[in-house]
Every structure is written in C-alpha cells, then in structure tokens.
Scaffold this active site. Structure first.
Site, PDB file in Angstrom:
ATOM      1  N   GLU A 113       1.048  -1.197   0.403  1.00 17.27           N
ATOM      2  CA  GLU A 113      -0.019  -0.276   0.010  1.00 17.27           C
ATOM      3  C   GLU A 113       0.840   1.607   0.076  1.00 17.27           C
ATOM      4  O   GLU A 113       1.905   1.100   0.265  1.00 17.27           O
ATOM      5  CB  GLU A 113      -1.043   0.185   1.246  1.00 17.27           C
ATOM      6  N   ASP A 114       0.283   2.181  -0.524  1.00 17.69           N
ATOM      7  CA  ASP A 114       0.890   3.905  -0.398  1.00 17.69           C
ATOM      8  C   ASP A 114       1.219   3.984   0.317  1.00 17.69           C
ATOM      9  O   ASP A 114       1.921   4.424   1.587  1.00 17.69           O
ATOM     10  CB  ASP A 114       0.389   4.638  -1.860  1.00 17.69           C
ATOM     11  N   ASP A 117      -4.715   5.483   5.971  1.00 19.72           N
ATOM     12  CA  ASP A 117      -5.919   6.920   6.814  1.00 19.72           C
ATOM     13  C   ASP A 117      -6.178   6.741   7.326  1.00 19.72           C
ATOM     14  O   ASP A 117      -5.529   6.107   8.527  1.00 19.72           O
ATOM     15  CB  ASP A 117      -5.898   7.876   5.498  1.00 19.72           C
ATOM     16  N   PHE A 166      -2.313  16.302   4.053  1.00 16.56           N
ATOM     17  CA  PHE A 166      -2.442  15.293   2.743  1.00 16.56           C
ATOM     18  C   PHE A 166      -1.738  15.786   1.564  1.00 16.56           C
ATOM     19  O   PHE A 166      -0.815  16.533   1.597  1.00 16.56           O
ATOM     20  CB  PHE A 166      -3.793  16.448   1.959  1.00 16.56           C
ATOM     21  N   ARG A 179       1.114  12.045  -9.028  1.00 18.94           N
ATOM     22  CA  ARG A 179       1.664  11.051  -8.824  1.00 18.94           C
ATOM     23  C   ARG A 179       3.300  11.042  -9.380  1.00 18.94           C
ATOM     24  O   ARG A 179       4.101   9.933  -8.851  1.00 18.94           O
ATOM     25  CB  ARG A 179       1.515  10.202  -9.765  1.00 18.94           C
TER      26      ARG A 179
HETATM   27  P1  XMP Z   1      -8.228   4.394   4.195  1.00 19.02           P
HETATM   28  O1  XMP Z   1      -8.989   6.146   5.017  1.00 19.02           O
HETATM   29  O2  XMP Z   1      -9.230   4.290   4.006  1.00 19.02           O
HETATM   30  O3  XMP Z   1      -7.443   5.329   2.658  1.00 19.02           O
HETATM   31  O4  XMP Z   1      -7.283   4.217   5.033  1.00 19.02           O
HETATM   32  C1  XMP Z   1      -6.678   4.520   1.851  1.00 19.02           C
HETATM   33  C2  XMP Z   1      -7.254   5.871   0.913  1.00 19.02           C
HETATM   34  O5  XMP Z   1      -7.202   6.595   0.458  1.00 19.02           O
HETATM   35  C3  XMP Z   1      -6.621   7.745  -0.445  1.00 19.02           C
HETATM   36  N1  XMP Z   1      -5.365   8.857   0.748  1.00 19.02           N
HETATM   37  C4  XMP Z   1      -5.051   9.706   0.567  1.00 19.02           C
HETATM   38  N2  XMP Z   1      -4.220  10.100  -1.280  1.00 19.02           N
HETATM   39  N3  XMP Z   1      -2.716  11.561  -0.533  1.00 19.02           N
HETATM   40  C5  XMP Z   1      -3.701  11.053  -1.492  1.00 19.02           C
HETATM   41  O6  XMP Z   1      -2.946  10.974  -2.604  1.00 19.02           O
HETATM   42  C6  XMP Z   1      -2.857  11.417   1.107  1.00 19.02           C
HETATM   43  O7  XMP Z   1      -2.404  12.520   1.699  1.00 19.02           O
HETATM   44  C7  XMP Z   1      -4.199  10.321   1.279  1.00 19.02           C
HETATM   45  N4  XMP Z   1      -5.025   9.831   2.549  1.00 19.02           N
HETATM   46  C8  XMP Z   1      -5.262   8.749   1.994  1.00 19.02           C
HETATM   47  C9  XMP Z   1      -5.302   6.451  -0.968  1.00 19.02           C
HETATM   48  O8  XMP Z   1      -6.106   6.841  -2.452  1.00 19.02           O
HETATM   49  C10 XMP Z   1      -5.183   5.465  -0.017  1.00 19.02           C
HETATM   50  O9  XMP Z   1      -5.245   4.571  -0.928  1.00 19.02           O
HETATM   51 MG    MG Z   2      -4.322   4.419  -3.066  1.00 18.83          MG
END
Ligand code: XMP
Ligand code: MG
Length: 193
Positions: A113-114, A117, A166, A179
């Site tokens: 995962e990237d 959140d 963010f 990206r």
């Molecule tokens: P959750 O809340 O389900 O979200 O853990 C995970 C997904 O939310 C997006 N995400 C971000 N994308 N910058 C981004 O470009 C951020 O700071 C950020 N925070 C959440 C992302 O798609 C991730 O997989």
């Molecule tokens: Mg994502």
C-alpha cells in the site's frame, strides 16, 4: 541545468508547499523494509515465490522499488479498488475496479500500500483477500497517518508515520496530478481552492 526538474518541483510551479520525505529517505527506508520482509520469507518457500499485491495506482512507485530491493524472488499482481467518498477521504465502502488475474490460494501474499489513512480500505481488502485462502497475508505500507492507529487492522511493516496532512508524490495524487514527483510533499492549500 541537467538536474531532474521534478526533484525541485519546478514542473508544478509552487504547488508543493514542502517536501515531507525526500527521494533519498524513501530509498533508504525501502531498502530497510526489504531486508526485514525478506527475513520472513525463505527464498525456497514451499508456497512458492512471495506474491506482492499492489493497490493501483498509488502503490506502483513503492511496489516496483520494493520489488527491486527485495533480496528474494517475488512476483507481482495488481488490484484496483475504489472507495466511495470524496477525493480526499474514504468511506470504507469499497468496489473492485480490477481484480487479481491469478488465484492466490496457498501463496504467501504481501499487500503493498502507498498510504493508510482511516484504514478502512485496507481493512476491507484484507478481509476480501483472506477469503481466497492464501498461505499467509501481510501488509506493507510506505506511509501511515495517525487516524490509522485507531483502526484494528494489522500492518506488519510501516515505512513512515506522517502528520495528518494531505500528501502527494511518489504515486500519490491530487485529482490524478503529482504522482510523478519522486518525493512525498504537501500541497499548497491554493491548489484545493
Ligand atoms: P483509508 O482512509 O481507507 O484511505 O485508509 C486510503 C486511501 O485514501 C487515499 N489517501 C490519500 N491519497 N494523499 C493521497 O494522495 C493523502 O494524503 C491520502 N490520504 C488518503 C489513498 O488513495 C489511500 O489508498
Ligand atoms: Mg490509493
């Protein structure tokens, strides 16, 4: 000059407010994570090569760098999921846009995962993949935000814990842009408004 223009955000003007994690820091952390991960999967495991499952599109940069750094044979598959909600937060209601091409039963699977959140997307994904009976199922994420600490989703490996801002770059986007930056940065608020 001959330097990578993306290294200084020139290509996006002054949209990037600050560099949170540099290219060098990402590379060093990726190497560190790769060495830890490799210890958990013997190169000649009966389950076969470690299977990296990348979550499109954000995890692509991390996934390819991690795969190159892992000192064991690995294979790669990708999934695309879409979480209902706004562009900057997720709802936990997830839809599969692109599923895995292969059966993962009996395999050692590592979700790449990237960013985590709220943790809702990952929690859903882990439940979904575990019903397919992999031999093992773990998670590595490059970034984790504070909210994720309140979610009961087990993440074996975390690169960086970051503030609740963010972030973009190194795969992470805002409206599909940024990206391609080689580092992680915060966006200037003027971009949202
Ligand atoms: P959750 O809340 O389900 O979200 O853990 C995970 C997904 O939310 C997006 N995400 C971000 N994308 N910058 C981004 O470009 C951020 O700071 C950020 N925070 C959440 C992302 O798609 C991730 O997989
Ligand atoms: Mg994502």
């Amino acid at each position: 000059g001959s330097e990578n223009q993306k290294g200084t955000a020139d290509v996006y003007g002054d949209d990037i407010a600050s560099v949170l994690i540099t290219q060098d820091e990402i590379a060093a952390k990726t190497k560190e994570l790769a060495e830890l991960i490799a210890k958990r999967y013997p190169a000649d495991a009966p389950e076969g090569d470690l299977l990296l499952v990348g979550v499109l599109k954000g995890a692509i940069f991390f996934m390819t760098d991690l795969a190159k750094a892992l000192p064991i044979p690995t294979q790669m598959e990708f999934m695309a999921v879409s979480s209902y909600g706004s562009s900057t937060s997720s709802s936990g209601v997830v839809r599969i846009m692109k599923d895995l091409d292969k059966d993962i039963a009996g395999r050692n699977v590592l979700i790449v995962e990237d960013i985590i959140d709220s943790g809702l997307t990952l929690s859903w994904l882990k439940r979904n993949l575990s019903t397919r009976n992999p031999a093992s199922l773990e998670v590595v994420t490059l970034l984790r935000k504070p909210d994720a600490l309140r979610t009961h989703v087990d993440v074996a490996h975390v690169g960086f814990d970051i503030p609740n801002e963010f972030v973009v770059g190194y795969g992470l986007d805002y409206a599909e842009r940024y990206r391609d930056l080689p580092y992680i940065g915060t966006l200037d608020p003027k971009v949202y408004s």
